[in-house]
Design an enzyme around this catalytic site. Structure first.
Site, mmCIF file in Angstrom:
data_model
loop_
_atom_site.group_PDB
_atom_site.id
_atom_site.type_symbol
_atom_site.label_atom_id
_atom_site.label_comp_id
_atom_site.label_asym_id
_atom_site.label_seq_id
_atom_site.Cartn_x
_atom_site.Cartn_y
_atom_site.Cartn_z
ATOM 1 N N HIS A 118 -25.255 -22.424 0.049
ATOM 2 C CA HIS A 118 -24.504 -22.289 1.306
ATOM 3 C C HIS A 118 -25.264 -22.841 2.497
ATOM 4 C CE1 HIS A 118 -22.405 -18.639 -0.787
ATOM 5 N NE2 HIS A 118 -21.909 -19.797 -1.182
ATOM 6 N N CYS A 148 -24.517 -33.783 20.309
ATOM 7 C CA CYS A 148 -25.475 -34.773 19.784
ATOM 8 C C CYS A 148 -25.478 -35.963 20.742
ATOM 9 C CB CYS A 148 -24.980 -35.188 18.393
ATOM 10 S SG CYS A 148 -25.771 -36.631 17.702
ATOM 11 N N ASN A 213 -29.304 -4.774 -8.911
ATOM 12 C CA ASN A 213 -28.593 -4.374 -7.696
ATOM 13 C C ASN A 213 -28.792 -2.876 -7.494
ATOM 14 O OD1 ASN A 213 -26.462 -3.908 -5.705
ATOM 15 N ND2 ASN A 213 -25.711 -5.936 -6.285
HETATM 16 C C1 BV8 Z 1 -15.344 -23.297 -1.654
HETATM 17 C C2 BV8 Z 1 -22.903 -19.194 4.717
HETATM 18 C C3 BV8 Z 1 -13.808 -25.016 -2.289
HETATM 19 C C4 BV8 Z 1 -22.529 -18.926 6.093
HETATM 20 C C5 BV8 Z 1 -21.374 -18.045 3.205
HETATM 21 C C6 BV8 Z 1 -11.949 -19.207 -5.741
HETATM 22 C C7 BV8 Z 1 -12.535 -20.438 -6.001
HETATM 23 C C8 BV8 Z 1 -13.077 -21.188 -4.960
HETATM 24 C C9 BV8 Z 1 -13.052 -20.698 -3.642
HETATM 25 C C10 BV8 Z 1 -12.468 -19.482 -3.399
HETATM 26 C C11 BV8 Z 1 -11.917 -18.745 -4.423
HETATM 27 N N1 BV8 Z 1 -11.418 -17.608 -3.879
HETATM 28 C C12 BV8 Z 1 -11.651 -17.600 -2.552
HETATM 29 C C13 BV8 Z 1 -12.270 -18.729 -2.218
HETATM 30 C C14 BV8 Z 1 -12.679 -19.102 -0.886
HETATM 31 C C15 BV8 Z 1 -14.063 -18.575 -0.505
HETATM 32 C C16 BV8 Z 1 -14.378 -17.195 -1.027
HETATM 33 O O1 BV8 Z 1 -15.063 -17.038 -2.036
HETATM 34 N N2 BV8 Z 1 -13.899 -16.171 -0.317
HETATM 35 C C17 BV8 Z 1 -14.231 -14.809 -0.674
HETATM 36 C C18 BV8 Z 1 -14.415 -13.970 0.602
HETATM 37 C C19 BV8 Z 1 -13.111 -14.280 -1.557
HETATM 38 N N3 BV8 Z 1 -15.076 -19.493 -0.946
HETATM 39 C C20 BV8 Z 1 -15.346 -20.565 -0.161
HETATM 40 O O2 BV8 Z 1 -14.701 -20.841 0.821
HETATM 41 C C21 BV8 Z 1 -16.490 -21.452 -0.599
HETATM 42 N N4 BV8 Z 1 -16.032 -22.823 -0.618
HETATM 43 O O3 BV8 Z 1 -15.142 -22.655 -2.631
HETATM 44 O O4 BV8 Z 1 -14.853 -24.601 -1.452
HETATM 45 C C22 BV8 Z 1 -12.540 -24.344 -1.800
HETATM 46 C C23 BV8 Z 1 -12.269 -24.295 -0.435
HETATM 47 C C24 BV8 Z 1 -11.084 -23.654 -0.011
HETATM 48 C C25 BV8 Z 1 -10.220 -23.054 -0.932
HETATM 49 C C26 BV8 Z 1 -10.543 -23.091 -2.303
HETATM 50 C C27 BV8 Z 1 -11.697 -23.745 -2.728
HETATM 51 C C28 BV8 Z 1 -17.623 -21.404 0.419
HETATM 52 C C29 BV8 Z 1 -18.208 -20.031 0.466
HETATM 53 C C30 BV8 Z 1 -19.466 -20.055 1.357
HETATM 54 C C31 BV8 Z 1 -19.293 -19.108 2.521
HETATM 55 N N5 BV8 Z 1 -20.540 -19.039 3.264
HETATM 56 N N6 BV8 Z 1 -22.507 -18.046 3.892
HETATM 57 C C32 BV8 Z 1 -23.407 -17.837 6.689
HETATM 58 O O5 BV8 Z 1 -24.133 -17.143 5.946
HETATM 59 O O6 BV8 Z 1 -23.339 -17.705 7.914
HETATM 60 S S1 BV8 Z 1 -21.015 -16.760 2.184
HETATM 61 C C33 BV8 Z 1 -21.907 -15.354 2.536
HETATM 62 O O7 BV8 Z 1 -21.539 -14.425 1.508
HETATM 63 C C34 BV8 Z 1 -23.417 -15.470 2.397
HETATM 64 O O8 BV8 Z 1 -23.878 -16.735 1.985
HETATM 65 C C35 BV8 Z 1 -23.724 -14.446 1.313
HETATM 66 O O9 BV8 Z 1 -24.835 -14.755 0.596
HETATM 67 C C36 BV8 Z 1 -22.500 -14.589 0.505
HETATM 68 C C37 BV8 Z 1 -22.226 -13.662 -0.607
HETATM 69 O O10 BV8 Z 1 -22.446 -12.365 -0.161
HETATM 70 P P1 BV8 Z 1 -23.641 -11.571 -0.902
HETATM 71 O O11 BV8 Z 1 -24.842 -12.441 -0.874
HETATM 72 O O12 BV8 Z 1 -23.191 -11.110 -2.231
HETATM 73 O O13 BV8 Z 1 -23.882 -10.402 0.115
HETATM 74 P P2 BV8 Z 1 -23.078 -9.022 0.241
HETATM 75 O O14 BV8 Z 1 -23.460 -8.402 1.542
HETATM 76 O O15 BV8 Z 1 -21.632 -9.252 -0.097
HETATM 77 O O16 BV8 Z 1 -23.669 -8.119 -0.956
HETATM 78 C C38 BV8 Z 1 -25.025 -7.732 -0.932
HETATM 79 C C39 BV8 Z 1 -25.320 -7.096 -2.290
HETATM 80 O O17 BV8 Z 1 -26.709 -6.742 -2.317
HETATM 81 C C40 BV8 Z 1 -24.537 -5.826 -2.537
HETATM 82 O O18 BV8 Z 1 -24.036 -5.852 -3.867
HETATM 83 C C41 BV8 Z 1 -25.586 -4.705 -2.385
HETATM 84 O O19 BV8 Z 1 -25.322 -3.616 -3.256
HETATM 85 C C42 BV8 Z 1 -26.825 -5.420 -2.835
HETATM 86 N N7 BV8 Z 1 -28.091 -4.886 -2.297
HETATM 87 C C43 BV8 Z 1 -28.321 -4.348 -1.069
HETATM 88 N N8 BV8 Z 1 -29.636 -4.017 -0.971
HETATM 89 C C44 BV8 Z 1 -30.232 -4.391 -2.140
HETATM 90 C C45 BV8 Z 1 -29.252 -4.950 -2.989
HETATM 91 N N9 BV8 Z 1 -29.529 -5.405 -4.226
HETATM 92 C C46 BV8 Z 1 -30.804 -5.301 -4.650
HETATM 93 N N10 BV8 Z 1 -31.808 -4.800 -3.897
HETATM 94 C C47 BV8 Z 1 -31.559 -4.322 -2.647
HETATM 95 N N11 BV8 Z 1 -32.561 -3.797 -1.924
HETATM 96 ZN ZN ZN Z 2 -24.229 -37.289 16.262
#
Ligand code: BV8
Ligand code: ZN
Length: 243
Positions: A118, A148, A213
């Site tokens: 990402h 830019c 996790n």
């Molecule tokens: C794309 C950058 C093609 C920005 C981020 C199906 C197929 C393809 C796409 C999709 C699909 N369904 C939906 C989509 C669209 C979308 C998507 O997935 N939406 C979700 C909300 C359903 N995906 C996209 O748009 C991706 N592009 O597929 O392109 C396309 C395009 C359009 C339509 C179709 C296809 C791009 C996704 C990238 C988004 N950008 N970040 C920024 O950060 O500012 S995502 C963001 O979420 C972060 O990068 C983060 O890393 C990521 C995932 O979240 P997690 O890392 O899992 O974090 P979270 O807080 O959720 O969970 C933390 C976990 O840690 C928990 O489980 C917790 O229990 C645990 N934890 C906590 N403490 C600890 C721990 N574990 C261990 N130890 C600890 N101490």
């Molecule tokens: Zn430029």
């Protein structure tokens, strides 16, 4: 920590290891996760901030969000979980770290082969000529998005919702999953695609898949083994068991 005989063996015999990480691995460094109770800055969902339309609608808010996160990340350190993955990279013949995180902590900890799914919050780029700007520019609120020299808008070099994953990152990830024999899914809620599909792909290719996790996730049922606890504790313990 109790682990299965199978994992015990795989830890020692694995040749091609893949680690998928999410925001949870940075939680013990003090970086808020996206969907945890301490949630996201100003209690807005990441999907409302980490997208192109939000940026064009309210560039100041989105820049403030990234500036806030950059400042926070600037003042934290990688934790024992990050360093355990550096040691794993040293010990395994082939080790690929696929991260969803944009916080640059794996790179700061010392991992050399990091696949950034990402992007990286420490980089900015021009939307028109794609020129990179590492230093974060002073955003003059009146002027909105920094420009830019070519006149294009400058944005954080991260992948927003609805944007495509960098092609090379997908190629590298799929290659690493082809003949992977041990895979970890660490600190991710398994909500964001396509990253959430990687453990299933690894498993179909014959990998033994282990989730690390603090709680079970939507992916837990797909895993061969779930190790519940903070990654900063579990990963160093797994290192101990490798030797
Ligand atoms: C794309 C950058 C093609 C920005 C981020 C199906 C197929 C393809 C796409 C999709 C699909 N369904 C939906 C989509 C669209 C979308 C998507 O997935 N939406 C979700 C909300 C359903 N995906 C996209 O748009 C991706 N592009 O597929 O392109 C396309 C395009 C359009 C339509 C179709 C296809 C791009 C996704 C990238 C988004 N950008 N970040 C920024 O950060 O500012 S995502 C963001 O979420 C972060 O990068 C983060 O890393 C990521 C995932 O979240 P997690 O890392 O899992 O974090 P979270 O807080 O959720 O969970 C933390 C976990 O840690 C928990 O489980 C917790 O229990 C645990 N934890 C906590 N403490 C600890 C721990 N574990 C261990 N130890 C600890 N101490
Ligand atoms: Zn430029």
């Amino acid at each position: 920590m109790q682990i299965s005989q199978t994992l015990q063996k795989r830890l020692r015999s694995a040749q091609n290891v893949v680690a998928l990480t999410g925001a949870g691995i940075s939680a013990e460094s003090g970086v808020p996760t996206f969907r945890g109770e301490n949630g996201i800055w100003k209690k807005m969902r990441p999907e409302e901030l980490a997208n192109f339309d939000a940026f064009m609608r309210n560039p100041k808010l989105v820049w403030e969000w990234y500036e806030y996160r950059r400042q926070l990340i600037h003042n934290v350190q990688p934790n024992a979980g990050h360093y355990a993955l550096v040691e794993m990279e040293r010990r395994y013949a082939s080790f690929t770290l696929v991260t969803q995180n944009v916080d640059n902590l794996h790179q700061r900890a010392g991992n050399k082969h990091v696949v950034e799914m990402h992007g990286n919050i420490m980089r900015n780029k021009c939307m028109l000529c794609e020129r990179y700007y590492t230093a974060v520019l002073d955003l003059n609120p009146e002027k909105g998005v920094p420009l830019c020299e070519c006149g294009g808008y400058i944005r954080p070099d991260v992948v927003w919702f609805g944007e495509l994953i960098p092609e090379q990152s997908l190629i590298d990830t799929n290659e690493s999953l082809e003949n992977c024999d041990l895979m970890f899914s660490i600190g991710t809620s398994g909500i964001v695609y396509p990253a959430a599909s990687f453990p299933g792909i690894g498993k179909r290719n014959g990998a033994y898949v282990v989730e690390v996790n603090i709680e079970r996730t939507i992916l837990s049922s797909e895993m061969d083994e779930v190790l519940l606890g903070p990654s900063g504790k579990i990963l160093p313990e797994l290192l101990e068991l490798m030797s």
